[in-house]
Write a protein that holds these residues in place. Sequence first.
Motif, PDB file in Angstrom:
ATOM      1  N   VAL A 106       0.857  -1.172   0.000  1.00  0.00           N
ATOM      2  CA  VAL A 106       0.000   0.000   0.000  1.00  0.00           C
ATOM      3  C   VAL A 106       0.901   1.232   0.000  1.00  0.00           C
ATOM      4  CG1 VAL A 106      -1.765   1.286   1.244  1.00  0.00           C
ATOM      5  CG2 VAL A 106      -1.821  -1.208   1.241  1.00  0.00           C
ATOM      6  N   GLN A 107       0.899   1.942  -1.101  1.00  0.00           N
ATOM      7  CA  GLN A 107       1.735   3.141  -1.207  1.00  0.00           C
ATOM      8  C   GLN A 107       0.936   4.344  -0.738  1.00  0.00           C
ATOM      9  OE1 GLN A 107       3.083   3.141  -5.325  1.00  0.00           O
ATOM     10  NE2 GLN A 107       4.951   2.127  -4.708  1.00  0.00           N
ATOM     11  N   LEU A 108       1.404   4.950   0.324  1.00  0.00           N
ATOM     12  CA  LEU A 108       0.684   6.076   0.898  1.00  0.00           C
ATOM     13  C   LEU A 108       0.981   7.355   0.130  1.00  0.00           C
ATOM     14  CD1 LEU A 108       1.238   5.392   4.705  1.00  0.00           C
ATOM     15  CD2 LEU A 108      -0.820   4.938   3.359  1.00  0.00           C
ATOM     16  N   PRO A 109      -0.050   8.023  -0.351  1.00  0.00           N
ATOM     17  CA  PRO A 109       0.177   9.294  -1.047  1.00  0.00           C
ATOM     18  C   PRO A 109       0.503  10.391  -0.049  1.00  0.00           C
ATOM     19  CG  PRO A 109      -2.172   8.896  -0.827  1.00  0.00           C
ATOM     20  CD  PRO A 109      -1.483   7.661  -0.293  1.00  0.00           C
ATOM     21  N   PHE A 110       1.062  11.470  -0.537  1.00  0.00           N
ATOM     22  CA  PHE A 110       1.248  12.638   0.317  1.00  0.00           C
ATOM     23  C   PHE A 110      -0.118  13.232   0.611  1.00  0.00           C
ATOM     24  CE2 PHE A 110       5.267  12.722  -2.260  1.00  0.00           C
ATOM     25  CZ  PHE A 110       6.114  12.355  -1.224  1.00  0.00           C
ATOM     26  N   SER A 111      -0.271  13.792   1.782  1.00  0.00           N
ATOM     27  CA  SER A 111      -1.523  14.476   2.099  1.00  0.00           C
ATOM     28  C   SER A 111      -1.544  15.818   1.379  1.00  0.00           C
ATOM     29  CB  SER A 111      -1.632  14.704   3.609  1.00  0.00           C
ATOM     30  OG  SER A 111      -0.621  15.614   4.040  1.00  0.00           O
ATOM     31  N   THR A 112      -2.731  16.387   1.246  1.00  0.00           N
ATOM     32  CA  THR A 112      -2.825  17.708   0.611  1.00  0.00           C
ATOM     33  C   THR A 112      -2.039  18.738   1.431  1.00  0.00           C
ATOM     34  OG1 THR A 112      -4.932  18.032   1.774  1.00  0.00           O
ATOM     35  CG2 THR A 112      -5.042  17.304  -0.509  1.00  0.00           C
ATOM     36  N   LYS A 113      -2.008  18.556   2.756  1.00  0.00           N
ATOM     37  CA  LYS A 113      -1.263  19.479   3.612  1.00  0.00           C
ATOM     38  C   LYS A 113       0.228  19.404   3.315  1.00  0.00           C
ATOM     39  CE  LYS A 113      -0.283  20.635   8.442  1.00  0.00           C
ATOM     40  NZ  LYS A 113      -0.474  20.235   9.863  1.00  0.00           N
ATOM     41  N   GLU A 114       0.748  18.188   3.136  1.00  0.00           N
ATOM     42  CA  GLU A 114       2.170  18.020   2.838  1.00  0.00           C
ATOM     43  C   GLU A 114       2.530  18.664   1.506  1.00  0.00           C
ATOM     44  OE1 GLU A 114       3.220  13.819   5.158  1.00  0.00           O
ATOM     45  OE2 GLU A 114       2.312  13.770   3.160  1.00  0.00           O
ATOM     46  N   VAL A 115       1.676  18.475   0.515  1.00  0.00           N
ATOM     47  CA  VAL A 115       1.930  19.076  -0.799  1.00  0.00           C
ATOM     48  C   VAL A 115       1.903  20.601  -0.690  1.00  0.00           C
ATOM     49  CG1 VAL A 115       1.097  19.321  -3.166  1.00  0.00           C
ATOM     50  CG2 VAL A 115       0.999  17.089  -2.040  1.00  0.00           C
ATOM     51  N   GLU A 116       0.911  21.113   0.013  1.00  0.00           N
ATOM     52  CA  GLU A 116       0.785  22.564   0.165  1.00  0.00           C
ATOM     53  C   GLU A 116       1.990  23.158   0.885  1.00  0.00           C
ATOM     54  OE1 GLU A 116      -2.939  22.958   2.131  1.00  0.00           O
ATOM     55  OE2 GLU A 116      -4.128  22.556   0.318  1.00  0.00           O
ATOM     56  N   GLU A 117       2.513  22.425   1.883  1.00  0.00           N
ATOM     57  CA  GLU A 117       3.693  22.916   2.619  1.00  0.00           C
ATOM     58  C   GLU A 117       4.917  22.982   1.712  1.00  0.00           C
ATOM     59  OE1 GLU A 117       4.322  20.608   6.118  1.00  0.00           O
ATOM     60  OE2 GLU A 117       2.541  21.376   7.145  1.00  0.00           O
ATOM     61  N   VAL A 118       5.077  21.984   0.846  1.00  0.00           N
ATOM     62  CA  VAL A 118       6.187  22.015  -0.104  1.00  0.00           C
ATOM     63  C   VAL A 118       6.029  23.218  -1.043  1.00  0.00           C
ATOM     64  CG1 VAL A 118       7.220  20.847  -2.092  1.00  0.00           C
ATOM     65  CG2 VAL A 118       6.712  19.555  -0.031  1.00  0.00           C
ATOM     66  N   MET A 119       4.827  23.402  -1.568  1.00  0.00           N
ATOM     67  CA  MET A 119       4.569  24.498  -2.500  1.00  0.00           C
ATOM     68  C   MET A 119       4.800  25.868  -1.856  1.00  0.00           C
ATOM     69  SD  MET A 119       3.650  23.018  -5.335  1.00  0.00           S
ATOM     70  CE  MET A 119       2.837  21.589  -6.046  1.00  0.00           C
ATOM     71  N   ALA A 120       4.515  25.952  -0.548  1.00  0.00           N
ATOM     72  CA  ALA A 120       4.628  27.235   0.154  1.00  0.00           C
ATOM     73  C   ALA A 120       6.062  27.568   0.539  1.00  0.00           C
ATOM     74  CB  ALA A 120       3.748  27.218   1.403  1.00  0.00           C
ATOM     75  N   ASN A 121       6.959  26.605   0.446  1.00  0.00           N
ATOM     76  CA  ASN A 121       8.322  26.813   0.934  1.00  0.00           C
ATOM     77  C   ASN A 121       9.379  26.801  -0.156  1.00  0.00           C
ATOM     78  OD1 ASN A 121       7.959  27.051   3.883  1.00  0.00           O
ATOM     79  ND2 ASN A 121       7.148  24.981   3.709  1.00  0.00           N
ATOM     80  N   PHE A 122       8.977  27.032  -1.401  1.00  0.00           N
ATOM     81  CA  PHE A 122       9.954  27.125  -2.477  1.00  0.00           C
ATOM     82  C   PHE A 122      10.766  28.399  -2.350  1.00  0.00           C
ATOM     83  CE2 PHE A 122       7.138  24.228  -5.017  1.00  0.00           C
ATOM     84  CZ  PHE A 122       8.088  23.239  -5.192  1.00  0.00           C
ATOM     85  N   ASN A 123      12.056  28.264  -2.614  1.00  0.00           N
ATOM     86  CA  ASN A 123      12.910  29.446  -2.710  1.00  0.00           C
ATOM     87  C   ASN A 123      13.150  29.684  -4.199  1.00  0.00           C
ATOM     88  OD1 ASN A 123      14.668  31.541  -2.230  1.00  0.00           O
ATOM     89  ND2 ASN A 123      16.431  30.203  -1.862  1.00  0.00           N
ATOM     90  N   ALA A 124      12.072  30.098  -4.861  1.00  0.00           N
ATOM     91  CA  ALA A 124      12.087  30.159  -6.324  1.00  0.00           C
ATOM     92  C   ALA A 124      12.794  31.415  -6.835  1.00  0.00           C
ATOM     93  CB  ALA A 124      10.660  30.095  -6.856  1.00  0.00           C
ATOM     94  N   GLU A 125      14.113  31.380  -6.760  1.00  0.00           N
ATOM     95  CA  GLU A 125      14.911  32.485  -7.288  1.00  0.00           C
ATOM     96  C   GLU A 125      15.955  31.919  -8.239  1.00  0.00           C
ATOM     97  OE1 GLU A 125      16.628  34.795  -4.223  1.00  0.00           O
ATOM     98  OE2 GLU A 125      14.715  35.422  -3.347  1.00  0.00           O
ATOM     99  N   GLY A 126      16.118  32.578  -9.364  1.00  0.00           N
ATOM    100  CA  GLY A 126      17.108  32.134 -10.323  1.00  0.00           C
ATOM    101  C   GLY A 126      16.684  30.886 -11.072  1.00  0.00           C
ATOM    102  N   PHE A 127      17.546  30.445 -11.963  1.00  0.00           N
ATOM    103  CA  PHE A 127      17.232  29.316 -12.837  1.00  0.00           C
ATOM    104  C   PHE A 127      16.937  28.036 -12.062  1.00  0.00           C
ATOM    105  CE2 PHE A 127      18.932  25.502 -14.915  1.00  0.00           C
ATOM    106  CZ  PHE A 127      18.071  25.418 -15.997  1.00  0.00           C
ATOM    107  N   SER A 128      17.848  27.615 -11.164  1.00  0.00           N
ATOM    108  CA  SER A 128      17.694  26.334 -10.483  1.00  0.00           C
ATOM    109  C   SER A 128      16.490  26.319  -9.545  1.00  0.00           C
ATOM    110  CB  SER A 128      18.967  25.969  -9.712  1.00  0.00           C
ATOM    111  OG  SER A 128      19.275  26.959  -8.753  1.00  0.00           O
ATOM    112  N   GLY A 129      16.252  27.418  -8.842  1.00  0.00           N
ATOM    113  CA  GLY A 129      15.115  27.480  -7.931  1.00  0.00           C
ATOM    114  C   GLY A 129      13.789  27.378  -8.661  1.00  0.00           C
ATOM    115  N   LEU A 130      13.674  28.104  -9.762  1.00  0.00           N
ATOM    116  CA  LEU A 130      12.437  28.066 -10.551  1.00  0.00           C
ATOM    117  C   LEU A 130      12.263  26.714 -11.243  1.00  0.00           C
ATOM    118  CD1 LEU A 130      12.590  31.680 -11.994  1.00  0.00           C
ATOM    119  CD2 LEU A 130      10.720  30.748 -10.600  1.00  0.00           C
ATOM    120  N   ARG A 131      13.376  26.127 -11.681  1.00  0.00           N
ATOM    121  CA  ARG A 131      13.299  24.799 -12.290  1.00  0.00           C
ATOM    122  C   ARG A 131      12.777  23.769 -11.289  1.00  0.00           C
ATOM    123  NH1 ARG A 131      18.791  22.721 -12.572  1.00  0.00           N
ATOM    124  NH2 ARG A 131      18.268  22.478 -10.361  1.00  0.00           N
ATOM    125  N   ASP A 132      13.322  23.795 -10.068  1.00  0.00           N
ATOM    126  CA  ASP A 132      12.887  22.851  -9.046  1.00  0.00           C
ATOM    127  C   ASP A 132      11.394  23.015  -8.756  1.00  0.00           C
ATOM    128  OD1 ASP A 132      15.533  22.201  -8.987  1.00  0.00           O
ATOM    129  OD2 ASP A 132      15.907  22.870  -6.934  1.00  0.00           O
TER     130      ASP A 132
END
Length: 296
Positions: A106-132
């Motif tokens: 049984v492969q447990l999916p990420f919860s919506t909260k976990e996904v949202e936390e990842v999305m909220a914590n991006f350091n999206a600056e420059g090429f590599s940050g935006l790519r990630d």
Amino acid sequence: MHLPQFIDYLQYEKKYSLHTVNAYQKDISDFSHFVQETFNENNISACNYSMIRSWVVSLVTAGISNRSINRKISSLKTFYKFLLHTKQIEVSPLLKHKSLKVSKKVQLPFSTKEVEEVMANFNAEGFSGLRDQLIIELFYATGMRRAELINLKLNNINTEASQIKILGKRNKERIVPLLPSIKKTMSLYLRERNLLELIQDNEYLLLTNKGSKLYDTFVYRLVNTYFSRVSTKLKRSPHIIRHSFATHLLNEGADLNSVKELLGHSSLASTQVYTHNSIKELSKVYANYHPRNKIK
């Protein structure tokens, strides 16, 4: 030995990926080596089930999992079916073979909260940050596979129509909508990408810092790194994001057929493996809305 013709069949008729073809080739070569060493048999089209069973026993003894053994036998089954189809044998030695029992994972999916936390914590600056950020967002917004993401090309993106063309297994194409948030991240990423002279001429959308095409380990490590910050789940891979994409859609009431098309599955049976994670949500709906449950 009919292996070269079989490999051509997998590549050009079945249109399997190079990775899949290599796996088939290795499994059959391993079996061929085994029967040569054990039975002095150089022609695997002449092998009988007793020889195959001996190979299975040797794999079990070596500590190979039942799941992996079943995959190897599946390769052999496909090979013997090819020999039958091309009239090189009359009966498959695996005609009555039964797969080894395996425990269901049984492969447990990420919860919506976990996904949202990842999305909220991006350091999206420059090429590599935006790519990630774009990699994670594309996985979660489209449900695409790792190989599909790696092979995305610039001309697969149609921002005006808000669509992305994904080349799936067996070269099967599907069109998936692009969310406005993805288009925004993609626009910022492409602006940074165009500033780097090293990678301007590369046809692939997502690249390493050195301008090379992404590779499996790079993508896996990236996903694992980001989700290890918010999740204690043992498995944190691109496939689990795909798993989460399907589960979250079904939890929100999406039609199973629609999810099937978005995932690029050839049959509903493949999509239904994701429904077990929606049982909790379905139970809530059942409890709240079934007429008989309201009778006290």
